[in-house]
Design an enzyme around this catalytic site. Structure first.
Site: not given
Length: 436
Positions: A313, A371
Site C-alpha cells: 500500500h 483490495d
C-alpha cells in the site's frame, strides 16, 4: 492546529537572507511547516510532485499512521468500528463528528432510507449508455446528473443544501449502482425497500427480480456492511483531494462527488481490487495453484513486467488494518457460501500464503491489502468484477461529503491553485508560415 514551540529557519547558500517559517502541531502526527508566505518573502515556491510532503488542508476526520498500520475515523480505531458499529453509525460519525445514540441512529437511518428512490427520469438517462459500458463510466454520468434532477440542493455555500445533498447522495448511491448493474444485465430495475438495512437493501436491488425475490443472508449482509465501513474514508487520497479541489471552486456537491467517482476509477486507486481479481483469473488460466510459485518468481524479477496486484500500500508500511478485518470476513463468507474449494479462492489463499511467508515479500512489507480480500468477498457474493469500483465509490461517498463539507466550513479555505516549476521554452516570436 496550534503554533509549535519551535520555528523553522530556511537558509540559502547564495547569501540571500534566511527566512523564519511558523511550525504548527496537529493533535497527532508530524508537525507542519507553514509556507504560505514563502513566495511573498523569497519569490520561490516549493516543489513537491504528487504532494507527498505537503499538507493542503487541516482536517479532523480521518487519521492514518502508515508505519503503525493505524486508521482512525474521528479518533475511533477502524477495528472497533468495523466490529461494533454498522455503516449508518459510521456515516453519522464521519458527517457529524460523533457516533449516534439510539435515538439519533434511528432518526438518521430513517432519513437516509426515505431518500433512497431516484427520479424516474434517471431511467431514461441510463438508456443513453451502451449496455456494455463500464459501470464507472455510467456512475460518473449518473452522479453528475443528480444536480439536474435535484437542483434545490446545489448551493455548496448553503449549509442546508449541503446537508440535503449529503443525505441524498448517501441514500441514492446504492440505488444508482444497482441500476447500472441491472441495465448492463438487461434486467428490470428493483425499487428500494424501506424495511431493509442499507446493505440488505442494496443486495436486494442487485439480485432480486420481479419474478423472484432475494433473501439476504445475515452473514453476507454484514460482510457488505463491513466493506462499506472499511472504505468509507481514507484521509487525503487522490479522489478525496479531487473532491476538495473541485468543490473549492464553489461547484455543486453532486458535481464534486462525480469528480471523485471519475478519479476513483483509476487502476492505481479504486480500480485496484478489480485489477487484483483480473490477475487471479490470469493465473488460473496459466494453470491455477500449480503455477503460483512460478508467477511469484516472475513478480520478483523486475525485468519481467509482472506486477503483484492487491499487495502492499502507498501509505501503510505495515499490515493494512482494514485487510486484517477483511481477511476474517472473507473466510466467513466463503464458509457461508461453501466456496472454500472454489479454484479461484484456493488460488488466492495460496498467493496469500507465499506473500506472508516469503522473505522477499515480507522484507518489502508487501502484505495483502484490503483490495485483495474485498475483491474475493465481492466475487463470492456474486458481484461482477466490473462493478467492484462502483461499490467502492458507493462506500467512499460519505467520506467525500464529510471532507467537502469540512473544507467549505473552514474559514481558511480558498480555491485550489497549485503552482509549477516551468521547464518549457522561454518567450519566442512567431515567424511567418513560409519561414518556419
Amino acid at each position: 492546529m496550534k503554533l509549535a514551540d519551535n520555528k523553522a529557519t530556511l537558509s540559502f547558500s547564495n547569501g540571500s537572507p534566511s527566512v523564519e517559517l511558523p511550525v504548527y502541531k496537529g493533535t497527532v502526527g508530524p508537525d507542519v511547516i507553514d509556507i504560505r508566505k514563502l513566495y511573498a518573502q523569497t519569490g520561490m515556491f516549493t516543489y513537491d510532485p504528487g504532494f507527498l510532503s505537503t499538507a493542503a488542508t487541516q482536517s479532523s476526520i480521518t487519521y492514518i499512521d502508515g508505519d503503525k498500520g493505524e486508521l482512525l475515523y474521528r479518533g475511533y480505531p477502524i477495528e472497533q468500528l468495523a466490529t461494533s458499529c454498522d455503516f449508518m453509525e459510521t456515516c453519522h460519525l464521519l458527517l457529524y463528528g460523533d457516533l449516534p445514540n439510539a435515538d439519533q441512529k434511528t432518526k438518521f437511518t430513517r432519513t437516509v432510507t426515505m431518500h433512497t428512490m431516484v427520479n424516474e427520469q434517471m431511467q431514461f438517462f441510463l438508456r443513453g449508455f451502451r449496455r456494455d459500458a463500464h459501470p464507472m463510466a455510467i456512475m460518473t454520468g449518473l452522479v453528475g446528473a443528480l444536480s439536474a434532477f435535484y437542483h434545490d440542493s446545489t448551493d455548496i455555500n448553503n449549509p442546508e443544501h449541503r446537508e440535503i445533498a449529503a443525505i441524498r447522495l448517501i441514500a441514492k448511491m446504492p440505488t444508482l449502482v444497482a441500476m447500472a448493474y441491472k441495465y448492463s444485465a438487461g434486467q428490470p430495475y428493483m425499487y428500494p425497500k424501506n424495511d431493509l438495512s442499507y446493505a440488505g437493501n442494496f443486495m436486494r436491488m442487485m439480485f432480486a427480480t420481479p419474478c423472484e425475490d432475494y433473501h439476504v443472508s445475515p452473514v453476507i449482509e454484514r460482510a457488505l456492511d463491513r466493506i462499506f465501513i472499511l472504505h468509507a474514508d481514507h484521509e487525503q487520497n487522490a479522489s478525496t483531494s479531487t473532491v476538495r479541489l473541485c468543490g473549492s471552486s464553489g461547484t455543486n456537491p453532486f458535481a464534486a462527488i462525480a469528480a471523485g467517482v471519475a478519479c476513483l476509477w483509476g487502476p492505481a486507486h479504486g480500480g485496484a481490487n478489480e485489477a487484483c481479481l483480473n490477475m487471479l483469473e490470469d493465473i488460473q488460466k496459466m494453470g491455477g495453484v500449480a503455477k503460483v510459485g512460478e508467477f511469484m518468481e516472475k513478480v520478483k524479477d523486475k525485468n519481467s513486467g509482472v506486477r503483484l496486484m492487491g499487495f502492499g500500500h502507498r501509505v501503510y508500511k505495515n499490515y493494512d488494518p482494514r485487510a486484517k478485518l477483511m481477511q476474517e470476513t472473507c473466510k466467513e463468507v466463503l464458509q457461508e457460501l461453501g466456496l472454500q474449494n472454489d479454484p479461484l479462492f484456493k488460488l488466492a489463499m495460496a498467493l496469500e500464503k507465499i506473500a506472508l511467508e516469503d522473505e522477499y515479500f515480507v522484507s518489502r512489507k508487501l502484505y495483502p491489502n484490503v483490495d485483495f480480500y474485498s475483491g474475493i468477498v465481492q466475487r463470492a457474493i456474486g458481484i461482477p468484477v466490473s462493478l467492484f469500483t462502483a461499490i467502492f465509490a458507493l462506500a467512499r461517498t460519505v467520506g467525500w461529503i464529510a471532507q467537502l463539507n469540512e473544507m467549505i466550513a473552514d474559514p481558511e479555505y480558498k480555491i485550489g491553485r497549485p503552482r509549477q516549476l516551468f521547464s518549457g521554452s522561454t518567450q519566442r516570436d512567431v515567424k511567418p508560415l513560409a519561414q518556419r
